[in-house]
Design a protein around this motif. Sequence first.
Motif, PDB file in Angstrom:
ATOM      1  N   THR A  40     -11.686 -46.975  11.514  1.00 24.32           N
ATOM      2  CA  THR A  40     -11.784 -47.289  12.827  1.00 24.32           C
ATOM      3  C   THR A  40     -12.266 -48.635  13.202  1.00 24.32           C
ATOM      4  OG1 THR A  40     -12.379 -45.026  13.326  1.00 24.32           O
ATOM      5  CG2 THR A  40     -13.054 -46.413  15.057  1.00 24.32           C
ATOM      6  N   GLU A  41     -13.350 -49.227  12.456  1.00 18.36           N
ATOM      7  CA  GLU A  41     -13.612 -50.480  12.998  1.00 18.36           C
ATOM      8  C   GLU A  41     -12.638 -51.490  12.098  1.00 18.36           C
ATOM      9  OE1 GLU A  41     -17.181 -53.523  11.177  1.00 18.36           O
ATOM     10  OE2 GLU A  41     -17.752 -51.722  12.186  1.00 18.36           O
ATOM     11  N   ASP A  42     -12.032 -51.177  11.065  1.00 16.16           N
ATOM     12  CA  ASP A  42     -11.115 -52.015  10.155  1.00 16.16           C
ATOM     13  C   ASP A  42     -10.099 -52.274  11.058  1.00 16.16           C
ATOM     14  OD1 ASP A  42     -13.141 -52.098   8.160  1.00 16.16           O
ATOM     15  OD2 ASP A  42     -11.918 -50.661   6.871  1.00 16.16           O
ATOM     16  N   CYS A  43      -9.463 -51.185  11.701  1.00 20.76           N
ATOM     17  CA  CYS A  43      -8.299 -51.173  12.462  1.00 20.76           C
ATOM     18  C   CYS A  43      -8.619 -52.030  13.595  1.00 20.76           C
ATOM     19  CB  CYS A  43      -7.622 -49.963  12.617  1.00 20.76           C
ATOM     20  SG  CYS A  43      -6.148 -50.172  13.805  1.00 20.76           S
ATOM     21  N   GLY A  44      -9.693 -51.997  14.476  1.00 19.93           N
ATOM     22  CA  GLY A  44      -9.931 -52.479  15.627  1.00 19.93           C
ATOM     23  C   GLY A  44     -10.209 -54.080  15.269  1.00 19.93           C
ATOM     24  N   ASP A  95       0.210 -38.105  12.594  1.00 19.73           N
ATOM     25  CA  ASP A  95      -1.044 -37.780  12.913  1.00 19.73           C
ATOM     26  C   ASP A  95      -1.395 -37.091  14.174  1.00 19.73           C
ATOM     27  OD1 ASP A  95      -4.073 -37.760  13.408  1.00 19.73           O
ATOM     28  OD2 ASP A  95      -4.673 -39.250  11.957  1.00 19.73           O
ATOM     29  N   PRO A  96      -1.730 -36.077  14.527  1.00 18.57           N
ATOM     30  CA  PRO A  96      -1.532 -35.202  15.582  1.00 18.57           C
ATOM     31  C   PRO A  96      -2.517 -35.842  16.797  1.00 18.57           C
ATOM     32  CG  PRO A  96      -2.584 -33.825  14.226  1.00 18.57           C
ATOM     33  CD  PRO A  96      -2.145 -34.652  13.567  1.00 18.57           C
ATOM     34  N   ARG A  97      -3.666 -36.500  16.187  1.00 14.08           N
ATOM     35  CA  ARG A  97      -4.655 -37.164  17.281  1.00 14.08           C
ATOM     36  C   ARG A  97      -3.671 -38.444  17.817  1.00 14.08           C
ATOM     37  NH1 ARG A  97      -9.257 -38.013  12.788  1.00 14.08           N
ATOM     38  NH2 ARG A  97      -7.340 -38.760  11.826  1.00 14.08           N
ATOM     39  N   THR A  98      -3.021 -39.040  17.201  1.00 18.33           N
ATOM     40  CA  THR A  98      -2.614 -40.509  17.667  1.00 18.33           C
ATOM     41  C   THR A  98      -1.614 -40.299  19.205  1.00 18.33           C
ATOM     42  OG1 THR A  98      -2.426 -41.150  15.406  1.00 18.33           O
ATOM     43  CG2 THR A  98      -1.121 -42.396  17.010  1.00 18.33           C
ATOM     44  N   ALA A 139      -8.099 -42.396  13.015  1.00 18.47           N
ATOM     45  CA  ALA A 139      -9.240 -43.223  12.934  1.00 18.47           C
ATOM     46  C   ALA A 139      -8.710 -44.532  13.406  1.00 18.47           C
ATOM     47  CB  ALA A 139      -9.659 -43.420  11.662  1.00 18.47           C
ATOM     48  N   GLY A 140      -7.484 -45.115  13.132  1.00 10.30           N
ATOM     49  CA  GLY A 140      -6.752 -46.353  13.567  1.00 10.30           C
ATOM     50  C   GLY A 140      -6.714 -46.569  15.066  1.00 10.30           C
ATOM     51  N   VAL A 141      -6.051 -45.285  15.544  1.00  8.56           N
ATOM     52  CA  VAL A 141      -5.886 -45.457  17.124  1.00  8.56           C
ATOM     53  C   VAL A 141      -7.049 -45.362  17.825  1.00  8.56           C
ATOM     54  CG1 VAL A 141      -5.494 -42.929  17.486  1.00  8.56           C
ATOM     55  CG2 VAL A 141      -4.585 -44.493  18.863  1.00  8.56           C
TER      56      VAL A 141
END
Length: 254
Positions: free
Chosen positions: A107-111, A154-157, A197-199
């Motif tokens: 999450t932080e790495d992508c941000g 990823d269904p969350r994205t 986590a990335g989104v």
Amino acid sequence: MADDGLRFPTSLGTSDETQIRLLGQDLAADLMGKVGFGELAYWLVAGRRPTPGETRVFEAVLVALADHGFTPTAIAARLTYLSAPDSLQGALAAGLLGGGSRFLGVTEDCGRFLHEALAGVSGEIDYDELALRVVKSATGRIPGLGHPVHKKLDPRTPVLFQIAEQEGLKGPHLRLFEAIGRVHPQVLGKTLPLNGAGVCGAALADLGLPIDILRGFALLARAAGLLGHLAEERRNPIGMDVYMTVDRNAVYDS
């Protein structure tokens, strides 16, 4: 008695014999029963009360990151509880300590990755062009690209993209992340999903939250999920089975 010569300024919380104040508000009179926990968490970090739209996006992120099944973080929490059932806090902490570059820390790495890519970019942005440059110049793995379980989607994205769009909060980080999803096959020669986590990291960055502590929001969300795992471990324990399965299949290798 307080020393009149000392001052420790804070914009968070203070208390005296009769009152607790938080964020400039009377905790009991102004906040309890009137402010949701997600809204409060945002307010504590950002120093301002979020709009309803910001609260919706932020809480969608927390829900998205709360649990993902028997991940290493959940297993660590359950096995620590098996070993020390008198230390719920130790079991919870064990799970949180596993939040790193492979789980939750993305999450932080992508941000951060997106934030750095956008630094110095001004005017109207061609996100596909910028994404191509970013993917081509990336060394190593691109944070938020690919998932160990969700190989195609990823269904969350898409849901988080949609919520941000609905609230008018789909900003440059989300747009660049979306563009990376479109263009990376041209460079990598394969198609990988944009992971949840990335989104979440992109969405938090678009909310203007500090990049350096985005991982903290992932941990905040996962704390709820881990507490759920520990409650379930009490009701229907599997920790001993996990331990014994590994132990019984251990093979000495000199």
